[in-house]
Design a protein around this motif. Structure first.
Motif, PDB file in Angstrom:
ATOM      1  N   MET A 178       0.984  -1.242   0.020  1.00  0.00           N
ATOM      2  CA  MET A 178      -0.100   0.020   0.093  1.00  0.00           C
ATOM      3  C   MET A 178       0.747   1.213  -0.006  1.00  0.00           C
ATOM      4  N   GLU A 215     -10.569  -0.120  11.316  1.00  0.00           N
ATOM      5  CA  GLU A 215      -9.345   0.032  10.358  1.00  0.00           C
ATOM      6  C   GLU A 215      -8.908  -1.362  10.328  1.00  0.00           C
ATOM      7  N   ALA A 216      -8.687  -1.961  11.410  1.00  0.00           N
ATOM      8  CA  ALA A 216      -7.887  -3.448  11.455  1.00  0.00           C
ATOM      9  C   ALA A 216      -8.935  -4.448  10.796  1.00  0.00           C
ATOM     10  N   TRP A 264     -11.138  -4.020   8.429  1.00  0.00           N
ATOM     11  CA  TRP A 264     -11.280  -4.033   6.886  1.00  0.00           C
ATOM     12  C   TRP A 264      -9.936  -4.431   6.346  1.00  0.00           C
ATOM     13  N   HIS A 265      -8.788  -4.318   6.913  1.00  0.00           N
ATOM     14  CA  HIS A 265      -7.482  -4.746   6.567  1.00  0.00           C
ATOM     15  C   HIS A 265      -7.599  -6.346   6.458  1.00  0.00           C
ATOM     16  N   ARG A 272      -9.850  -7.531   3.522  1.00  0.00           N
ATOM     17  CA  ARG A 272      -9.571  -7.627   2.140  1.00  0.00           C
ATOM     18  C   ARG A 272      -8.307  -8.472   2.256  1.00  0.00           C
ATOM     19  N   LEU A 288     -13.710   3.677   4.123  1.00  0.00           N
ATOM     20  CA  LEU A 288     -12.846   2.638   3.650  1.00  0.00           C
ATOM     21  C   LEU A 288     -13.938   2.009   2.410  1.00  0.00           C
ATOM     22  N   ILE A 348      -4.752   3.035  -2.535  1.00  0.00           N
ATOM     23  CA  ILE A 348      -4.894   1.479  -2.359  1.00  0.00           C
ATOM     24  C   ILE A 348      -4.193   0.629  -3.471  1.00  0.00           C
ATOM     25  N   ARG A 355      -1.667  -5.539  -1.915  1.00  0.00           N
ATOM     26  CA  ARG A 355      -0.452  -5.606  -1.025  1.00  0.00           C
ATOM     27  C   ARG A 355       0.870  -5.991  -1.452  1.00  0.00           C
ATOM     28  N   LEU A 369      -4.131   6.814   9.165  1.00  0.00           N
ATOM     29  CA  LEU A 369      -4.404   5.359   8.783  1.00  0.00           C
ATOM     30  C   LEU A 369      -2.842   4.730   9.002  1.00  0.00           C
ATOM     31  N   GLU A 423      -0.957   0.683   8.510  1.00  0.00           N
ATOM     32  CA  GLU A 423      -1.392  -0.865   8.320  1.00  0.00           C
ATOM     33  C   GLU A 423      -1.211  -1.685   9.698  1.00  0.00           C
ATOM     34  N   ALA A 457      -3.607  -7.807  11.902  1.00  0.00           N
ATOM     35  CA  ALA A 457      -4.972  -8.188  11.807  1.00  0.00           C
ATOM     36  C   ALA A 457      -5.034  -9.029  13.319  1.00  0.00           C
TER      37      ALA A 457
END
Length: 238
Positions: free
Chosen positions: A1, A35-36, A38-39, A42, A146, A185, A188, A213, A215, A218
């Motif tokens: 990203m 945020e976590a 959503w990561h 995806r 997001l 975006i 990755r 934001l 990264e 997770a």
């Protein structure tokens, strides 16, 4: 990203502000959780799909989370919204445009941000400050947007979070945009390096910048069942 922030006006170099990721996670913890999630959803893809969102994955942030649908360029309507958003407006907010939370002078910047989130695609983090007055104390907020795909594979859906610090006071509360962070975006594996910076919007309002934001690692498996992205049929001569 890769993180790509562009100033809305000239002289953007002076608008670059250093960030501290610990501060935002401490002051706006619900932003960090959404945020976590959503990561994690995806994975290595560009963006997740709206149908994959499970409220249990953001249970502690549900009051602050929402799902937005882009119904026209730069226009988004709330399809699902947590109770905190209703408290800010003093009414049920489902079906309302996101612009209802903003002062008139901030809506052009908001529309441009929503358009970029869905078309580039981009992740946006906005620093907000509410208008004050009688019964309306200082209220600072952070908005996270997001992008997600819809049932047709188009990026028209947005998973969002609106977290605030301070007393809501007399509703409705409407916000000015004091800073924004735009993160373009990429899958990755295509962009292992990225940079971050915050830029102030065109209204020139000042506010101590907060980290945006990052990264995050997770903390859970958003998709417990392994998916196979490609199937290949092998035919052998009998």
């Amino acid at each position: 990203m890769r993180n790509d922030a562009t100033a809305p006006g000239p002289g953007n170099k002076s608008n670059v502000i250093a960030m501290n990721s610990h501060r935002t996670e401490t002051r706006f913890p619900h932003i960090a959780q959404v945020e976590a999630y959503w990561h994690a959803l995806r994975g290595a893809r560009l963006v997740p799909d709206r149908s994959e969102v499970d409220p249990r994955g953001i249970e502690r942030a549900l009051e602050y989370a929402f799902i937005l649908e882009q119904v026209a360029p730069g226009v988004g309507r709330l399809r699902i919204a947590g109770g905190h958003l209703g408290d800010l407006q003093g009414m049920e907010v489902r079906g309302m445009p996101l612009s209802a939370f903003f002062l008139p002078e901030a809506r052009t910047d908001l529309a441009a941000t929503l358009e970029q989130v869905c078309t580039t695609p981009t992740v946006a983090t906005l620093s907000l400050l509410a208008e004050t007055g009688i019964g309306r104390p200082v209220l600072e907020a952070r908005l996270l947007l997001l992008p997600m795909t819809d049932g047709f594979g188009q990026i028209t859906q947005i998973l969002g979070c609106l977290d605030s610090q301070g007393s809501i006071g007399r509703a409705p509360r409407r916000f000015a945009i004091t800073a924004r962070r735009l993160t373009q975006i990429f899958p990755r594996d295509a962009a292992p390096e990225w940079r971050g910076r915050v830029v102030k919007p065109s209204d020139k309002t000042t506010l101590a910048s907060q980290p945006g934001l990052a990264e995050p690692p997770a903390r859970f498996d958003a998709n417990p069942q392994r998916r196979f992205d490609h199937l290949r049929l092998i035919k052998t001569d009998s």
